[in-house]
Scaffold this motif. Structure first.
Motif, short mmCIF file in Angstrom:
data_model
loop_
_atom_site.label_atom_id
_atom_site.label_comp_id
_atom_site.label_asym_id
_atom_site.label_seq_id
_atom_site.Cartn_x
_atom_site.Cartn_y
_atom_site.Cartn_z
N ASP A 55 -77.45 -80.07 -15.16
CA ASP A 55 -78.61 -79.79 -14.53
C ASP A 55 -78.44 -78.39 -13.77
OD1 ASP A 55 -79.50 -82.98 -14.09
OD2 ASP A 55 -80.77 -81.71 -15.54
N ILE A 56 -79.27 -77.49 -14.02
CA ILE A 56 -79.28 -76.10 -13.12
C ILE A 56 -80.55 -76.05 -12.41
CG2 ILE A 56 -78.83 -73.76 -12.84
CD1 ILE A 56 -76.45 -74.99 -14.02
N THR A 57 -80.44 -76.14 -11.12
CA THR A 57 -81.78 -75.67 -10.22
C THR A 57 -81.92 -74.49 -10.13
OG1 THR A 57 -81.14 -77.75 -9.07
CG2 THR A 57 -82.78 -76.43 -7.99
N SER A 58 -82.98 -73.85 -10.67
CA SER A 58 -83.14 -72.54 -10.77
C SER A 58 -84.07 -72.13 -9.32
CB SER A 58 -84.26 -71.88 -11.81
OG SER A 58 -83.68 -72.29 -12.97
N LYS A 59 -83.39 -71.11 -8.51
CA LYS A 59 -83.99 -70.70 -7.47
C LYS A 59 -84.74 -69.27 -7.72
CE LYS A 59 -79.82 -71.98 -4.65
NZ LYS A 59 -78.77 -71.51 -3.91
N GLU A 60 -84.37 -68.64 -8.44
CA GLU A 60 -85.17 -67.15 -8.92
C GLU A 60 -84.76 -66.82 -10.54
OE1 GLU A 60 -85.26 -62.52 -7.51
OE2 GLU A 60 -83.88 -63.99 -6.67
N ILE A 61 -86.03 -66.33 -10.86
CA ILE A 61 -85.88 -65.86 -12.38
C ILE A 61 -86.21 -64.67 -12.45
CG2 ILE A 61 -86.56 -66.08 -14.83
CD1 ILE A 61 -87.28 -69.20 -14.14
N GLN A 62 -85.24 -63.57 -12.82
CA GLN A 62 -85.47 -62.18 -13.08
C GLN A 62 -85.66 -61.64 -14.51
OE1 GLN A 62 -82.59 -59.74 -10.63
NE2 GLN A 62 -82.09 -61.65 -9.77
N ILE A 77 -78.92 -50.85 -18.60
CA ILE A 77 -79.10 -51.91 -19.65
C ILE A 77 -80.32 -52.86 -19.32
CG2 ILE A 77 -77.38 -53.58 -19.35
CD1 ILE A 77 -76.88 -53.80 -22.25
N ARG A 78 -81.26 -53.39 -20.00
CA ARG A 78 -82.16 -54.29 -19.66
C ARG A 78 -81.48 -55.71 -20.17
NH1 ARG A 78 -87.47 -56.12 -23.12
NH2 ARG A 78 -85.82 -57.43 -24.16
N LEU A 79 -81.26 -56.46 -19.21
CA LEU A 79 -81.11 -57.93 -19.32
C LEU A 79 -82.50 -58.83 -19.55
CD1 LEU A 79 -78.59 -58.41 -16.34
CD2 LEU A 79 -78.11 -57.47 -18.96
N ASP A 80 -82.31 -59.61 -20.56
CA ASP A 80 -83.72 -60.39 -20.96
C ASP A 80 -84.05 -61.13 -19.91
OD1 ASP A 80 -83.65 -59.37 -23.44
OD2 ASP A 80 -83.13 -61.06 -24.47
N VAL A 81 -82.93 -62.11 -19.09
CA VAL A 81 -83.40 -62.95 -18.15
C VAL A 81 -82.25 -63.26 -17.18
CG1 VAL A 81 -83.49 -64.84 -19.36
CG2 VAL A 81 -84.78 -65.04 -17.29
N VAL A 82 -82.15 -63.21 -15.85
CA VAL A 82 -81.18 -63.50 -15.10
C VAL A 82 -81.61 -64.73 -14.53
CG1 VAL A 82 -79.52 -62.76 -13.30
CG2 VAL A 82 -80.06 -61.14 -15.07
N VAL A 83 -80.79 -65.71 -14.17
CA VAL A 83 -81.23 -66.86 -13.21
C VAL A 83 -80.05 -67.04 -12.44
CG1 VAL A 83 -81.71 -69.46 -13.63
CG2 VAL A 83 -82.09 -67.83 -15.78
N ASP A 84 -80.86 -67.30 -11.14
CA ASP A 84 -79.99 -67.63 -9.86
C ASP A 84 -80.25 -69.14 -9.57
OD1 ASP A 84 -78.52 -65.67 -8.37
OD2 ASP A 84 -80.35 -64.31 -8.13
N GLY A 85 -79.28 -69.64 -9.73
CA GLY A 85 -79.40 -71.23 -9.38
C GLY A 85 -78.06 -71.80 -8.83
#
Length: 308
Positions: A55-62, A77-85
Protein backbone atom coordinates in the motif's frame (compact mmCIF):
# COMPACT_ATOMS: atom_id res chain seq x y z
CA UNK A 1 -8.23 35.69 -37.26
CA UNK A 2 -9.13 33.63 -40.36
CA UNK A 3 -12.38 31.98 -39.28
CA UNK A 4 -12.35 29.49 -42.17
CA UNK A 5 -9.16 28.01 -40.79
CA UNK A 6 -11.05 27.04 -37.64
CA UNK A 7 -13.99 25.34 -39.36
CA UNK A 8 -13.79 21.54 -39.48
CA UNK A 9 -16.29 19.32 -41.29
CA UNK A 10 -18.65 17.65 -38.81
CA UNK A 11 -17.94 14.20 -40.26
CA UNK A 12 -14.21 14.68 -39.62
CA UNK A 13 -14.92 15.39 -35.94
CA UNK A 14 -17.32 12.44 -35.67
CA UNK A 15 -14.63 10.05 -36.97
CA UNK A 16 -12.62 10.74 -33.81
CA UNK A 17 -12.97 8.17 -31.03
CA UNK A 18 -15.88 9.13 -28.73
CA UNK A 19 -15.07 9.68 -25.06
CA UNK A 20 -17.04 6.55 -24.07
CA UNK A 21 -14.51 4.43 -25.97
CA UNK A 22 -11.41 5.88 -24.31
CA UNK A 23 -9.30 3.67 -22.05
CA UNK A 24 -6.92 4.51 -19.21
CA UNK A 25 -3.96 4.06 -21.58
CA UNK A 26 -5.29 7.02 -23.60
CA UNK A 27 -3.50 10.20 -22.57
CA UNK A 28 -6.63 12.36 -22.26
CA UNK A 29 -8.55 9.98 -19.99
CA UNK A 30 -5.51 9.23 -17.83
CA UNK A 31 -4.82 12.93 -17.29
CA UNK A 32 -8.46 13.65 -16.43
CA UNK A 33 -8.38 10.77 -13.96
CA UNK A 34 -5.22 12.17 -12.35
CA UNK A 35 -6.64 15.69 -12.16
CA UNK A 36 -9.45 14.40 -9.94
CA UNK A 37 -8.04 14.37 -6.40
CA UNK A 38 -10.49 11.71 -5.12
CA UNK A 39 -10.59 9.43 -8.18
CA UNK A 40 -6.88 9.84 -8.91
CA UNK A 41 -5.87 8.69 -5.43
CA UNK A 42 -8.27 5.72 -5.54
CA UNK A 43 -6.91 4.53 -8.89
CA UNK A 44 -3.25 5.06 -7.95
CA UNK A 45 -3.71 3.21 -4.65
CA UNK A 46 -4.93 0.14 -6.54
CA UNK A 47 -2.44 0.56 -9.41
CA UNK A 48 0.65 0.95 -7.21
CA UNK A 49 -0.30 -1.84 -4.81
CA UNK A 50 -0.77 -4.25 -7.73
CA UNK A 51 2.65 -3.37 -9.16
CA UNK A 52 4.79 -2.74 -6.06
CA UNK A 53 3.09 -5.23 -3.74
CA UNK A 54 2.42 -2.76 -0.94
CA UNK A 55 0.00 0.00 0.00
CA UNK A 56 1.17 3.51 -0.88
CA UNK A 57 -0.51 6.38 0.96
CA UNK A 58 -0.70 9.27 -1.52
CA UNK A 59 0.07 12.69 0.01
CA UNK A 60 0.14 14.70 -3.21
CA UNK A 61 -0.52 14.02 -6.90
CA UNK A 62 1.17 16.27 -9.47
CA UNK A 63 -0.45 15.72 -12.87
CA UNK A 64 1.21 16.98 -16.06
CA UNK A 65 4.27 18.21 -14.22
CA UNK A 66 6.80 20.06 -16.41
CA UNK A 67 10.32 19.37 -15.16
CA UNK A 68 13.76 20.74 -16.04
CA UNK A 69 17.13 20.50 -14.35
CA UNK A 70 16.88 24.23 -13.53
CA UNK A 71 18.95 25.42 -16.49
CA UNK A 72 17.17 27.18 -19.37
CA UNK A 73 19.52 25.42 -21.80
CA UNK A 74 18.43 21.94 -20.68
CA UNK A 75 15.47 20.11 -22.15
CA UNK A 76 12.13 20.26 -20.34
CA UNK A 77 9.88 17.23 -20.23
CA UNK A 78 6.29 16.61 -19.15
CA UNK A 79 5.80 13.90 -16.55
CA UNK A 80 2.30 12.36 -16.70
CA UNK A 81 1.91 12.08 -12.94
CA UNK A 82 4.26 12.24 -9.95
CA UNK A 83 2.97 10.79 -6.68
CA UNK A 84 4.36 11.83 -3.31
CA UNK A 85 3.52 9.18 -0.76
CA UNK A 86 4.54 6.89 2.04
CA UNK A 87 4.98 3.13 2.11
CA UNK A 88 2.41 1.59 4.44
CA UNK A 89 3.66 0.43 7.85
CA UNK A 90 0.63 -1.73 8.62
CA UNK A 91 2.03 -5.01 7.35
CA UNK A 92 3.00 -7.94 9.53
CA UNK A 93 6.72 -8.18 10.26
CA UNK A 94 7.15 -11.19 7.96
CA UNK A 95 5.50 -9.31 5.09
CA UNK A 96 7.76 -6.30 5.65
CA UNK A 97 10.88 -8.44 5.59
CA UNK A 98 9.70 -10.16 2.42
CA UNK A 99 8.94 -6.81 0.81
CA UNK A 100 12.29 -5.30 1.83
CA UNK A 101 14.13 -8.26 0.34
CA UNK A 102 12.18 -8.19 -2.91
CA UNK A 103 11.59 -4.47 -3.50
CA UNK A 104 14.30 -2.79 -1.38
CA UNK A 105 11.60 -0.64 0.24
CA UNK A 106 11.18 -0.01 3.94
CA UNK A 107 7.76 0.31 5.55
CA UNK A 108 7.09 3.84 6.73
CA UNK A 109 9.63 5.45 4.39
CA UNK A 110 8.78 8.19 1.91
CA UNK A 111 8.41 7.37 -1.76
CA UNK A 112 7.95 9.35 -4.95
CA UNK A 113 6.58 7.51 -7.99
CA UNK A 114 6.50 8.70 -11.59
CA UNK A 115 3.77 7.00 -13.66
CA UNK A 116 3.75 7.29 -17.46
CA UNK A 117 1.28 5.90 -20.00
CA UNK A 118 2.72 5.07 -23.43
CA UNK A 119 0.12 3.94 -25.93
CA UNK A 120 1.79 3.95 -29.31
CA UNK A 121 5.05 2.33 -30.25
CA UNK A 122 6.41 5.59 -31.64
CA UNK A 123 9.72 5.09 -29.83
CA UNK A 124 10.41 1.66 -31.33
CA UNK A 125 10.11 2.63 -34.99
CA UNK A 126 12.39 4.30 -37.51
CA UNK A 127 15.55 3.04 -35.80
CA UNK A 128 14.73 4.63 -32.43
CA UNK A 129 14.55 1.41 -30.40
CA UNK A 130 16.45 2.94 -27.48
CA UNK A 131 14.49 6.21 -27.29
CA UNK A 132 11.99 5.25 -24.58
CA UNK A 133 14.66 3.39 -22.60
CA UNK A 134 16.83 6.52 -22.54
CA UNK A 135 13.80 8.71 -21.95
CA UNK A 136 13.11 6.70 -18.79
CA UNK A 137 16.58 7.69 -17.59
CA UNK A 138 15.58 11.34 -18.04
CA UNK A 139 12.33 10.75 -16.14
CA UNK A 140 14.35 9.33 -13.24
CA UNK A 141 16.82 12.22 -13.26
CA UNK A 142 14.15 14.92 -13.33
CA UNK A 143 12.33 13.37 -10.39
CA UNK A 144 15.58 12.97 -8.44
CA UNK A 145 16.73 16.56 -8.99
CA UNK A 146 13.73 17.89 -7.03
CA UNK A 147 14.07 15.56 -4.05
CA UNK A 148 16.67 17.33 -1.91
CA UNK A 149 16.57 20.85 -0.53
CA UNK A 150 19.65 22.85 0.37
CA UNK A 151 21.24 21.48 3.53
CA UNK A 152 19.51 18.09 3.46
CA UNK A 153 21.60 14.93 3.60
CA UNK A 154 21.44 12.09 1.10
CA UNK A 155 19.51 10.03 3.64
CA UNK A 156 16.52 12.27 2.88
CA UNK A 157 16.30 10.99 -0.70
CA UNK A 158 13.12 9.00 -1.28
CA UNK A 159 12.56 5.71 -3.03
CA UNK A 160 11.85 6.57 -6.68
CA UNK A 161 10.26 3.94 -8.92
CA UNK A 162 9.53 5.13 -12.45
CA UNK A 163 6.64 3.11 -13.89
CA UNK A 164 5.99 3.19 -17.64
CA UNK A 165 2.87 1.37 -18.81
CA UNK A 166 3.08 0.48 -22.53
CA UNK A 167 0.49 -1.00 -24.87
CA UNK A 168 3.31 -2.85 -26.64
CA UNK A 169 6.30 -5.02 -25.70
CA UNK A 170 9.38 -2.77 -25.68
CA UNK A 171 11.75 -5.69 -25.06
CA UNK A 172 10.09 -8.49 -27.04
CA UNK A 173 10.18 -11.09 -24.26
CA UNK A 174 6.39 -11.39 -23.78
CA UNK A 175 6.57 -10.32 -20.13
CA UNK A 176 3.93 -8.23 -18.40
CA UNK A 177 6.50 -6.56 -16.17
CA UNK A 178 10.19 -5.72 -16.61
CA UNK A 179 11.92 -4.35 -13.50
CA UNK A 180 15.35 -2.72 -13.74
CA UNK A 181 17.64 -1.66 -10.90
CA UNK A 182 21.35 -0.94 -10.55
CA UNK A 183 23.50 -4.00 -9.97
CA UNK A 184 27.21 -4.74 -9.96
CA UNK A 185 28.34 -6.21 -13.29
CA UNK A 186 31.09 -8.26 -11.61
CA UNK A 187 28.82 -9.42 -8.75
CA UNK A 188 25.27 -9.75 -10.19
CA UNK A 189 23.74 -10.54 -6.79
CA UNK A 190 25.07 -7.23 -5.40
CA UNK A 191 22.32 -4.58 -5.66
CA UNK A 192 23.30 -0.93 -5.33
CA UNK A 193 20.13 -0.15 -3.30
CA UNK A 194 20.13 3.52 -4.26
CA UNK A 195 16.33 3.71 -4.22
CA UNK A 196 16.04 4.02 -8.02
CA UNK A 197 13.98 1.55 -9.98
CA UNK A 198 12.46 1.53 -13.46
CA UNK A 199 9.48 -0.68 -14.22
CA UNK A 200 8.12 -1.21 -17.74
CA UNK A 201 4.65 -2.74 -18.03
CA UNK A 202 3.39 -4.45 -21.17
CA UNK A 203 -0.41 -4.65 -21.44
CA UNK A 204 -0.12 -7.47 -23.99
CA UNK A 205 2.35 -9.58 -22.00
CA UNK A 206 1.66 -13.17 -20.95
CA UNK A 207 4.57 -14.17 -18.74
CA UNK A 208 6.00 -13.48 -15.32
CA UNK A 209 3.32 -11.78 -13.22
CA UNK A 210 0.16 -12.42 -11.23
CA UNK A 211 -3.32 -12.79 -12.68
CA UNK A 212 -4.27 -9.62 -10.80
CA UNK A 213 -1.59 -7.65 -12.66
CA UNK A 214 -2.55 -9.20 -15.99
CA UNK A 215 -6.23 -8.37 -15.46
CA UNK A 216 -5.37 -4.81 -14.46
CA UNK A 217 -3.19 -4.32 -17.56
CA UNK A 218 -5.92 -5.68 -19.82
CA UNK A 219 -8.36 -3.20 -18.27
CA UNK A 220 -5.92 -0.30 -18.65
CA UNK A 221 -5.57 -1.09 -22.36
CA UNK A 222 -9.31 -1.63 -22.97
CA UNK A 223 -11.37 -0.09 -20.17
CA UNK A 224 -14.75 -1.75 -20.73
CA UNK A 225 -17.15 -4.01 -18.84
CA UNK A 226 -15.77 -7.16 -20.47
CA UNK A 227 -12.41 -6.67 -18.75
CA UNK A 228 -13.90 -6.19 -15.28
CA UNK A 229 -12.88 -9.42 -13.53
CA UNK A 230 -12.84 -8.49 -9.84
CA UNK A 231 -14.47 -6.27 -7.25
CA UNK A 232 -11.43 -3.98 -7.29
CA UNK A 233 -11.66 -3.55 -11.06
CA UNK A 234 -15.41 -2.96 -10.79
CA UNK A 235 -14.65 -0.07 -8.46
CA UNK A 236 -12.11 1.32 -10.95
CA UNK A 237 -14.63 0.85 -13.77
CA UNK A 238 -17.21 2.85 -11.82
CA UNK A 239 -14.64 5.62 -11.37
CA UNK A 240 -13.81 5.65 -15.09
CA UNK A 241 -17.50 5.83 -16.01
CA UNK A 242 -17.93 8.75 -13.61
CA UNK A 243 -15.04 10.63 -15.25
CA UNK A 244 -16.36 9.92 -18.77
CA UNK A 245 -19.89 11.05 -17.81
CA UNK A 246 -18.73 14.41 -16.45
CA UNK A 247 -20.08 17.11 -18.79
CA UNK A 248 -17.06 19.36 -18.22
CA UNK A 249 -14.69 16.50 -19.07
CA UNK A 250 -16.73 15.79 -22.20
CA UNK A 251 -16.47 19.45 -23.26
CA UNK A 252 -12.69 19.45 -22.70
CA UNK A 253 -12.39 16.27 -24.77
CA UNK A 254 -14.31 17.82 -27.66
CA UNK A 255 -12.02 20.87 -27.56
CA UNK A 256 -8.93 18.64 -27.39
CA UNK A 257 -10.28 16.61 -30.34
CA UNK A 258 -10.74 19.72 -32.48
CA UNK A 259 -7.27 21.03 -31.57
CA UNK A 260 -5.75 17.64 -32.42
CA UNK A 261 -7.48 17.57 -35.81
CA UNK A 262 -6.23 21.10 -36.58
CA UNK A 263 -2.67 20.13 -35.67
CA UNK A 264 -2.83 17.05 -37.90
CA UNK A 265 -4.24 19.11 -40.76
CA UNK A 266 -1.47 21.73 -40.37
CA UNK A 267 1.16 18.98 -40.17
CA UNK A 268 -0.10 17.46 -43.42
CA UNK A 269 0.10 20.87 -45.11
CA UNK A 270 3.66 21.42 -43.84
CA UNK A 271 4.65 17.92 -44.97
CA UNK A 272 3.33 18.55 -48.48
CA UNK A 273 5.15 21.89 -48.73
CA UNK A 274 8.38 20.32 -47.46
CA UNK A 275 8.11 17.51 -49.99
CA UNK A 276 7.63 19.96 -52.84
CA UNK A 277 10.66 21.97 -51.71
CA UNK A 278 12.88 18.87 -51.54
CA UNK A 279 11.85 17.79 -55.04
CA UNK A 280 12.34 21.32 -56.41
CA UNK A 281 15.86 21.54 -54.95
CA UNK A 282 16.76 18.13 -56.40
CA UNK A 283 15.65 19.23 -59.88
CA UNK A 284 17.97 22.23 -59.45
CA UNK A 285 20.87 19.81 -59.06
CA UNK A 286 21.44 19.98 -55.28
CA UNK A 287 22.78 16.90 -53.52
CA UNK A 288 20.86 15.24 -50.62
CA UNK A 289 23.39 16.77 -48.18
CA UNK A 290 22.79 20.26 -49.54
CA UNK A 291 19.01 19.75 -49.56
CA UNK A 292 19.13 18.60 -45.93
CA UNK A 293 20.93 21.81 -44.90
CA UNK A 294 18.50 24.03 -46.81
CA UNK A 295 15.40 22.28 -45.44
CA UNK A 296 16.65 21.75 -41.88
CA UNK A 297 16.09 17.97 -41.98
CA UNK A 298 18.36 14.91 -42.03
CA UNK A 299 19.82 13.32 -45.16
CA UNK A 300 17.83 10.17 -44.34
CA UNK A 301 14.59 12.20 -44.38
CA UNK A 302 15.58 13.75 -47.72
CA UNK A 303 16.22 10.31 -49.24
CA UNK A 304 12.92 9.03 -47.85
CA UNK A 305 10.98 11.89 -49.49
CA UNK A 306 12.79 11.39 -52.81
CA UNK A 307 12.12 7.64 -52.80
CA UNK A 308 8.34 8.07 -52.45
Amino acid sequence: MDEEKYILPQNEILKHKPIKELSIIDDFLFQELMLSDKFGKEFLSYFLKTILGTDITSKEIQAQSIRTAGDTNTRAIRLDVVVDGQIADSFAESSIKKLEKKQNMNAGSDIQVDVEMQKQAQYVTAGQENCLRRRSRLYQALVDVKLLKTGETMDAMKEVPVIICCSYDLFGRNRMKYTFEHRCVEEPDLVLEDGAKRIFLNTKGQKGATKELQDMLHYIETSNEINVTSEALQNIHNIINSVKSDKEVEARYMLATINDLYLKRESRKEGILLGKKVIRLETQGLSPDEIAVQCGISVEEVNEILSE
